[in-house]
Design a protein around this motif. Structure first.
Motif, PDB file in Angstrom:
ATOM      1  N   LEU A  99     -47.267  85.233 -14.342  1.00 41.38           N
ATOM      2  CA  LEU A  99     -45.910  85.121 -14.876  1.00 41.38           C
ATOM      3  C   LEU A  99     -45.846  84.076 -15.985  1.00 41.38           C
ATOM      4  N   LEU A 100     -46.449  82.908 -15.750  1.00 41.83           N
ATOM      5  CA  LEU A 100     -46.437  81.853 -16.752  1.00 41.83           C
ATOM      6  C   LEU A 100     -47.198  82.252 -18.010  1.00 41.83           C
ATOM      7  N   GLY A 101     -48.263  83.011 -17.838  1.00 44.95           N
ATOM      8  CA  GLY A 101     -49.110  83.380 -18.967  1.00 44.95           C
ATOM      9  C   GLY A 101     -48.614  84.567 -19.766  1.00 44.95           C
ATOM     10  N   GLY A 102     -47.446  85.094 -19.406  1.00 45.22           N
ATOM     11  CA  GLY A 102     -46.910  86.231 -20.143  1.00 45.22           C
ATOM     12  C   GLY A 102     -47.658  87.523 -19.902  1.00 45.22           C
TER      13      GLY A 102
ATOM     14  N   ASP B 240     -50.624  75.242 -14.063  1.00 46.45           N
ATOM     15  CA  ASP B 240     -50.105  75.882 -15.260  1.00 46.45           C
ATOM     16  C   ASP B 240     -50.644  77.299 -15.336  1.00 46.45           C
ATOM     17  N   ALA B 241     -50.549  77.925 -16.479  1.00 45.81           N
ATOM     18  CA  ALA B 241     -50.972  79.322 -16.593  1.00 45.81           C
ATOM     19  C   ALA B 241     -52.470  79.501 -16.408  1.00 45.81           C
TER      20      ALA B 241
ATOM     21  N   ARG C  25     -40.788  76.812 -18.138  1.00 46.16           N
ATOM     22  CA  ARG C  25     -41.866  77.791 -17.964  1.00 46.16           C
ATOM     23  C   ARG C  25     -43.222  77.224 -18.376  1.00 46.16           C
ATOM     24  N   SER C  26     -43.413  75.949 -18.087  1.00 46.96           N
ATOM     25  CA  SER C  26     -44.669  75.281 -18.396  1.00 46.96           C
ATOM     26  C   SER C  26     -45.615  75.248 -17.201  1.00 46.96           C
ATOM     27  N   TYR C  27     -45.055  75.197 -15.995  1.00 47.59           N
ATOM     28  CA  TYR C  27     -45.904  75.078 -14.819  1.00 47.59           C
ATOM     29  C   TYR C  27     -45.232  75.687 -13.601  1.00 47.59           C
ATOM     30  N   TYR C  28     -46.039  75.920 -12.576  1.00 50.29           N
ATOM     31  CA  TYR C  28     -45.565  76.497 -11.319  1.00 50.29           C
ATOM     32  C   TYR C  28     -45.859  75.527 -10.184  1.00 50.29           C
TER      33      TYR C  28
ATOM     34  N   ALA D 250     -35.453  69.632 -17.237  1.00 43.94           N
ATOM     35  CA  ALA D 250     -36.783  69.141 -17.559  1.00 43.94           C
ATOM     36  C   ALA D 250     -36.763  68.350 -18.870  1.00 43.94           C
ATOM     37  N   ASN D 251     -37.331  67.138 -18.840  1.00 44.27           N
ATOM     38  CA  ASN D 251     -37.402  66.356 -20.066  1.00 44.27           C
ATOM     39  C   ASN D 251     -38.666  66.718 -20.832  1.00 44.27           C
ATOM     40  N   ASP D 252     -38.943  65.982 -21.913  1.00 46.51           N
ATOM     41  CA  ASP D 252     -40.073  66.362 -22.749  1.00 46.51           C
ATOM     42  C   ASP D 252     -41.315  65.535 -22.442  1.00 46.51           C
ATOM     43  N   ALA D 253     -41.357  64.936 -21.226  1.00 46.86           N
ATOM     44  CA  ALA D 253     -42.524  64.136 -20.867  1.00 46.86           C
ATOM     45  C   ALA D 253     -43.790  64.978 -20.840  1.00 46.86           C
ATOM     46  N   PHE D 254     -43.655  66.218 -20.338  1.00 50.73           N
ATOM     47  CA  PHE D 254     -44.819  67.106 -20.253  1.00 50.73           C
ATOM     48  C   PHE D 254     -45.387  67.350 -21.643  1.00 50.73           C
ATOM     49  N   ALA D 255     -44.497  67.711 -22.583  1.00 48.47           N
ATOM     50  CA  ALA D 255     -44.932  68.017 -23.937  1.00 48.47           C
ATOM     51  C   ALA D 255     -45.436  66.779 -24.668  1.00 48.47           C
TER      52      ALA D 255
END
Length: 334
Positions: free
Chosen positions: A217-220, A65-66, A289-292, A26-31
Motif C-alpha cells: 500500500l505504501l509503495g503504490g 516504510d515501503a 503515507r510515509s510509514y506503517y 504529522a510534523n516534518d521531522a521525518f522528512a
C-alpha cells in the motif's frame, strides 16, 4: 468540528485536509532527516514504559516504510513474535477493500463504495462456521437479509462485505480457496489463511505477513494505495445523522473510508488510516503515507466484550497512536 457532506462524491481527499488541521498532524521531522535511532528509541520507550500501552500487553510492535521494517519490539510476558499467527478480526476489512479495488482496477462503482463504507443495509450479520463457504454463510440466520432501516447509513457490521463478496463471484469459496484468491489478486503473503470465510473478520495472519500488505500500500503497488481516506463517511451517531452504529466510543468521531478508518477526531486524531481488530490486532499507515505500523496481539477479552469502545481494539489503537507520535517527534510518549 470538521463535517463531511453525506454524498460520497464530495468526500474526497480527507487525509490531506485532516493532516493540515488536526492538533497531532504529522510534523516534518521525518522528512527533515531525524536520526532513525532517535525515532526508534522513542517508539521503544513508549511501547515498553508508556502508561497508555500497559493495558495492551503482551504485544509485538513494529514500524516500517515501503521497503522494510525499521524498528520493532516485544512487550510483556509471552508476547507474540513477528511470525506468530493470530486472528486479525476486523483488520480483514482492509484486505478485502484492497482486493475489490484491485479487481476493479481502481474504478469502484457506487455500489462497491456503498458496501465498502458500510452503508448497504446488510447489517444483520452474526457469524460464519469454519466449514461454510461465503454463500452458505450468507444463508445462515439473517446474515444475507438487508435491513431497510439502516440502508444508506453507516453501520459497522460484517454483513456488508459478506454480501458484496457473494455479488462479485466469491460465493463458492471456502477458507482455503478464499485465502488463495486474495493472495493471487493482491500479490502479498496476507492473508495467511481464514478461520471462517468471513471477508470482514476471518483472516488469520502474522505481523510479518500483514506488513507485506501494508508495504505494498505504501509503495503504490495496489490500486487502493491512492484511495486511502477516499469516499469517507462520518461514523458517530451522536453528531452525525448519516450514522446508525459504530464500535468506537461516543467521545470519538472518526470517519470510515474503504474498509479502513480515518483517525481524524478533532481532539485526539492524527489522520492515520487503520483497521483495528476485535482481539487487538491493529495495523496503521500514517497520514503522510510515509510509514506503517502494527500492534500484534490476541486478547480473549475480544470474545467477551462487545459494543461501544471494545477494549482490546481500543487499547491497541491508543497504544499505537502514542507509538506513532513518538516516532514522528523523536520523543517518548506516556
Amino acid at each position: 468540528m470538521m463535517r463531511l457532506m453525506s454524498r460520497s462524491a464530495r468526500m474526497l481527499a480527507v487525509a490531506a485536509v485532516v493532516t493540515a488541521t488536526l492538533p497531532f498532524a504529522a510534523n516534518d521531522a521525518f522528512a527533515a532527516g531525524m536520526p532513525l535511532e532517535q525515532r526508534a528509541q522513542a517508539a521503544k520507550t513508549t511501547a515498553d514504559k508508556g502508561k497508555t500501552c500497559r493495558p495492551a500487553r503482551p504485544f509485538y510492535w513494529e514500524i516500517g516504510d515501503a521497503g522494510k521494517t525499521l524498528a520493532s519490539g516485544r512487550v510483556g510476558v509471552r508476547a507474540p513474535q513477528a511470525d506468530t499467527l493470530l486472528p486479525v478480526a476486523s483488520a480483514s476489512k482492509w484486505i478485502y477493500a484492497a482486493y475489490v479495488a484491485e479487481l476493479r482496477a481502481g474504478k469502484l462503482s457506487d455500489e462497491d463504495i456503498e458496501f465498502l463504507t458500510m452503508r448497504s443495509g446488510y447489517t444483520r450479520f452474526k457469524r460464519c462456521l469454519s466449514s461454510d463457504t461465503v454463500d452458505t454463510c450468507l444463508q445462515t440466520l439473517a446474515n444475507g437479509k438487508p435491513d431497510a432501516a439502516t440502508k444508506g447509513k453507516f453501520f459497522y457490521n460484517g454483513g456488508h462485505m459478506q454480501k458484496h463478496a457473494g455479488l462479485i463471484g466469491l460465493g463458492d469459496l471456502d477458507n482455503r480457496a478464499l485465502a488463495a484468491q486474495m493472495r493471487k489478486v493482491l500479490g502479498t503473503s496476507a492473508p495467511v489463511s481464514y478461520n471462517q470465510p468471513q471477508l470482514a473478520g476471518g483472516v488469520v495472519s502474522s505481523a510479518d505477513a500483514y506488513a507485506d500488505f501494508l508495504r505494498k500500500l505504501l509503495g503504490g503497488k495496489l490500486a487502493l494505495s491512492s484511495m486511502l481516506g477516499s469516499h469517507a463517511v462520518c461514523t458517530n451517531p451522536a453528531n452525525c445523522e448519516q450514522a446508525a452504529s459504530t464500535p468506537t466510543p461516543a467521545r470519538t468521531s472518526w470517519h470510515y473510508s474503504l474498509g479502513h478508518w480515518v483517525e481524524d477526531d478533532p481532539q485526539t486524531g492524527d489522520g492515520a488510516f487503520s483497521s483495528a481488530g476485535l482481539f487487538g490486532f491493529y495495523p496503521w499507515i500514517d497520514a503522510s503515507r510515509s510509514y506503517y505500523g502494527i500492534i500484534a496481539r490476541s486478547s480473549l477479552l475480544g470474545t467477551l466484550l462487545r459494543g461501544e469502545g471494545v477494549r482490546p481494539a481500543l487499547e491497541s489503537a491508543e497504544c499505537g497512536r502514542q507509538i506513532r507520535r513518538a516516532w514522528e517527534t523523536g520523543t517518548a510518549q506516556d
